[in-house]
Design an enzyme around this catalytic site. Sequence first.
Site, mmCIF file in Angstrom:
data_model
loop_
_atom_site.group_PDB
_atom_site.id
_atom_site.type_symbol
_atom_site.label_atom_id
_atom_site.label_comp_id
_atom_site.label_asym_id
_atom_site.label_seq_id
_atom_site.Cartn_x
_atom_site.Cartn_y
_atom_site.Cartn_z
ATOM 1 N N LEU A 22 -28.737 -25.751 -4.150
ATOM 2 C CA LEU A 22 -27.871 -26.058 -3.006
ATOM 3 C C LEU A 22 -27.675 -24.850 -2.106
ATOM 4 C CD1 LEU A 22 -25.139 -28.169 -4.826
ATOM 5 C CD2 LEU A 22 -27.019 -29.008 -3.402
ATOM 6 N N GLY A 23 -27.801 -23.664 -2.687
ATOM 7 C CA GLY A 23 -27.598 -22.458 -1.887
ATOM 8 C C GLY A 23 -27.517 -21.232 -2.759
ATOM 9 N N GLY A 25 -25.640 -17.032 -2.670
ATOM 10 C CA GLY A 25 -24.821 -16.036 -1.995
ATOM 11 C C GLY A 25 -25.272 -14.659 -2.410
ATOM 12 N N GLY A 26 -24.422 -13.690 -2.184
ATOM 13 C CA GLY A 26 -24.758 -12.315 -2.501
ATOM 14 C C GLY A 26 -25.027 -12.068 -3.969
ATOM 15 N N VAL A 30 -26.514 -21.574 -6.601
ATOM 16 C CA VAL A 30 -25.783 -22.809 -6.866
ATOM 17 C C VAL A 30 -26.784 -23.961 -6.941
ATOM 18 C CG1 VAL A 30 -23.972 -24.351 -6.042
ATOM 19 C CG2 VAL A 30 -23.787 -21.894 -5.622
ATOM 20 N N ASP A 140 -10.567 -15.387 1.101
ATOM 21 C CA ASP A 140 -11.891 -15.708 1.633
ATOM 22 C C ASP A 140 -11.941 -17.158 2.096
ATOM 23 O OD1 ASP A 140 -14.498 -15.092 2.380
ATOM 24 O OD2 ASP A 140 -15.338 -15.619 0.419
#
Length: 175
Positions: A22-23, A25-26, A30, A140
């Site tokens: 799904l994606g 990040g740093g 996911v 955040d």
Amino acid sequence: MNYISLQVLRTATSNFSVNNKLGEGGYREVFKGELQDEKEIVVERLSANSAQGFNELKNDLVLTNKLKHKNLVQLLCVCLQEKLLVYEYMPNGSLDTTLIADPEKANQLDWTKRKGIISGIDRGLLYLHEDSRLKVIHRDLKPSNVLLNVDMNPKISDFGLSMLGTLSIVRPNDR
């Protein structure tokens, strides 16, 4: 806290297939998955070479395990064999992708639904700041960290940068 095996998560995500990604990040990736009972899940995996992300992952784990509210994403279980957190799946994605990247979904959001989303975010923040036994400052909150369930109800996610504390309001005359 519920625990789940690595093998079950490998099966659910087709061995963390790129097709289920799904994606990222740093410090984490996911994946979408489906358990044998057909329950859809999201699996968050800490990048193997990330030292920084471990603290955020630990913070996310501790807070999402202790915080329960209808406008917060729920942690379902963890896998201790690898650094994996399993969350409920939000089929309508994040608020930013719904409003910006998907014009069809954005058109479904009339002003009544938009007001409902804003109110849900507000209820989630009120719970974090005042109603939970822990007082949490998210730090955040942004559209990509507000997820929408099947009914377009918002759920705040990603507590990696959050901190416990008390909120204090500084008024100009108090300085």
